[in-house]
Every structure is written in C-alpha cells, then in structure tokens.
Scaffold this active site. Sequence first.
Site, PDB file in Angstrom:
ATOM      1  CG  HIS A 113      -1.840  -1.098   1.505  1.00  0.00           C
ATOM      2  ND1 HIS A 113      -1.476  -2.221   2.256  1.00  0.00           N
ATOM      3  CD2 HIS A 113      -3.064  -1.520   0.768  1.00  0.00           C
ATOM      4  CE1 HIS A 113      -2.470  -3.211   2.237  1.00  0.00           C
ATOM      5  NE2 HIS A 113      -3.667  -2.675   1.319  1.00  0.00           N
ATOM      6  CD  GLN A 153     -13.655  -6.294  -2.328  1.00  0.00           C
ATOM      7  OE1 GLN A 153     -13.566  -5.119  -2.476  1.00  0.00           O
ATOM      8  NE2 GLN A 153     -12.021  -6.462  -2.255  1.00  0.00           N
TER       9      GLN A 153
HETATM   10  P1  AMP Z   1      -6.436  -4.106  -0.261  1.00  0.00           P
HETATM   11  O1  AMP Z   1      -6.190  -3.414   0.888  1.00  0.00           O
HETATM   12  O2  AMP Z   1      -5.817  -5.750   0.031  1.00  0.00           O
HETATM   13  O3  AMP Z   1      -7.831  -4.135  -1.061  1.00  0.00           O
HETATM   14  O4  AMP Z   1      -5.143  -3.762  -1.430  1.00  0.00           O
HETATM   15  C1  AMP Z   1      -5.351  -2.386  -1.827  1.00  0.00           C
HETATM   16  C2  AMP Z   1      -4.635  -2.220  -2.941  1.00  0.00           C
HETATM   17  O5  AMP Z   1      -3.195  -2.477  -2.689  1.00  0.00           O
HETATM   18  C3  AMP Z   1      -4.824  -3.059  -4.159  1.00  0.00           C
HETATM   19  O6  AMP Z   1      -4.799  -2.489  -5.355  1.00  0.00           O
HETATM   20  C4  AMP Z   1      -4.008  -4.199  -4.399  1.00  0.00           C
HETATM   21  O7  AMP Z   1      -3.603  -4.985  -5.549  1.00  0.00           O
HETATM   22  C5  AMP Z   1      -2.636  -3.232  -3.650  1.00  0.00           C
HETATM   23  N1  AMP Z   1      -1.666  -4.301  -3.022  1.00  0.00           N
HETATM   24  C6  AMP Z   1      -2.135  -5.521  -2.179  1.00  0.00           C
HETATM   25  N2  AMP Z   1      -0.887  -5.957  -1.934  1.00  0.00           N
HETATM   26  C7  AMP Z   1       0.166  -5.416  -2.573  1.00  0.00           C
HETATM   27  C8  AMP Z   1       1.539  -5.971  -2.802  1.00  0.00           C
HETATM   28  N3  AMP Z   1       2.111  -6.849  -2.194  1.00  0.00           N
HETATM   29  N4  AMP Z   1       2.221  -5.000  -3.580  1.00  0.00           N
HETATM   30  C9  AMP Z   1       1.725  -3.947  -4.362  1.00  0.00           C
HETATM   31  N5  AMP Z   1       0.201  -3.642  -4.110  1.00  0.00           N
HETATM   32  C10 AMP Z   1      -0.394  -4.433  -3.251  1.00  0.00           C
END
Ligand code: AMP
Length: 255
Positions: free
Chosen positions: A30, A54
Amino acid sequence: MKVVRGIADLHLGTAEIGLVPTMGALHAGHRSLFRAARAENDVVVASLFVNPVQFDEPSDLAAYPRDEMRDAAIAEEEGVDVLFAPGPDELYPPDFATWIDVEAVGAEGAARPGHFRGVATVCVKLFNIVRPRRAYFGQKDAQQSAVLRRVVRDLNLPLEIRVMPTVRDADGLALSSRNVRLTADEREQALGLPRALQAAAGADDPVAAARAGLNGLHPEYIEVVDLGVATVLAAAVRVGTTRLIDNVLLEGDLS
Ligand code: AMP
C-alpha cells in the site's frame, strides 16, 4: 492528514486527485501506491473501507484484520492528504440496489462468485465520490486491475488506472493483509507459490512448470491470463485456511 467519514464532508475542490482504494491493514504494498500517487498528483486521497460486498466467504470478512489507528499513521507518513474511512451504511444504505456487473477476467472471477462485481461497484462509487484523475492499484491483484480498466473504458469514466509492481517480503512472498493469518509453518509452505511462478515464467509451458514446482501446495487454479496490456501467469492456493494469490508478468506492461 484529514480523516473523513461522511461523503458530504470531503470537499476536495478541483485539484488533480490521486485515489488509492484500500481495505486497510496497510503494508509496504500500500505504501508504494501512496508514494506513486503522491508523486503524480496534487492531492492524495486514500480510502479505508473493508468492502463487505466483495467477500465471497463470511468467515474471511469476519477475520479481516482491522486497525484504523495504525493505518492512519502509515497513510500520514506517506503523505496522504485525506483518509476517507466511511462506515458501511455511508456507502451501502439499507435499500442499496445498483451494481456494476462486469464480466470476470480469468479463473479468479470464476473462483470467487460476486467478488469482481463487489470490487467494481465500490470502486465506481469511490471514483464518483472522490473524482480522481488517477487511481492506483497493485499488480498482485492483476485481474482486479484489468477488470477496473475494462469498467473505466466501458463506462467512459474520466480517470486513469495506474498499476504498480507487487511488493514482496525478502523471501519472495507477496505482501498481503491476509499473511498475518499464516502460522510459521504455513508461511514456509506459502513460499512455494512465488517460487513456482517465478521459476515457470520462462518455460515453454508455464502452467505445467508452475504446477510441477508448487512443492505439495494444491492450486485452486494456475493459468496464463491475457489482461489486454499484458499477459501474466497467475495462481491461487490455499495454505491452511488462508487463500493466497500471486502472479508474474510474462509479456507486456501492466502499469
Ligand atoms: P487491499 O487493501 O488488499 O484491498 O489492497 C489495496 C490495494 O493494494 C490493491 O490495489 C492491491 O492490489 C494493492 N496491493 C496489495 N498487496 C500488494 C503488494 N504486495 N504489492 C503491491 N500492491 C499491493
């Protein structure tokens, strides 16, 4: 940094806005999205919302890690201007009835019925609420970013989807909010996923090579997915009760 809970309290004005949608439990993945948004926009808005619609498994939603104080400190450190952290009723009033029904991309959509509909719906709502010029997503969820690019194109939404590379721990495991649920043994097993994908990326038959390299892990799917701008080798595995996804780029550029 301002923390805002009500849509009516956002008052974002006409500056160029970069939006980073998150579900919290923030980590270095993030952070990289916040930094990219900070570098490319006047105002950075991060949303913090565990989007109930979701989740295809109620136990996954119930166990999702939440720590708003810690998340707010991380967002502030990375230069986020506004943290939009609405309660569920702010985004989904009781008679909510309108959905973005997008055709799924690849096996990830088939494996999680309703998941991309929930993601697309909350993202279009966030796009309409925040009106960003750019929105930032991670390659780890490559199918998700492809779905959102399709929604933006199909509905002529006036923003750009930016996709940043997957951030990994030193041992290669992709950072994920769900990794905290892994025991030490499970974490060791989980390493089979990035290793198999990485090793298979140059093979003639990457799916067969990844399957052979998984080291006892049972994949929910392994597939080569055409995401339009790029092709990735993607897989999902379950380690104990935790579902993990990962992918590596085979061709093209997701950014
Ligand atoms: P989430 O909070 O899991 O919904 O993720 C929020 C955003 O962070 C989404 O666009 C994910 O693809 C991105 N994200 C989650 N894990 C990673 C990672 N390891 N590297 C880069 N982006 C990430």
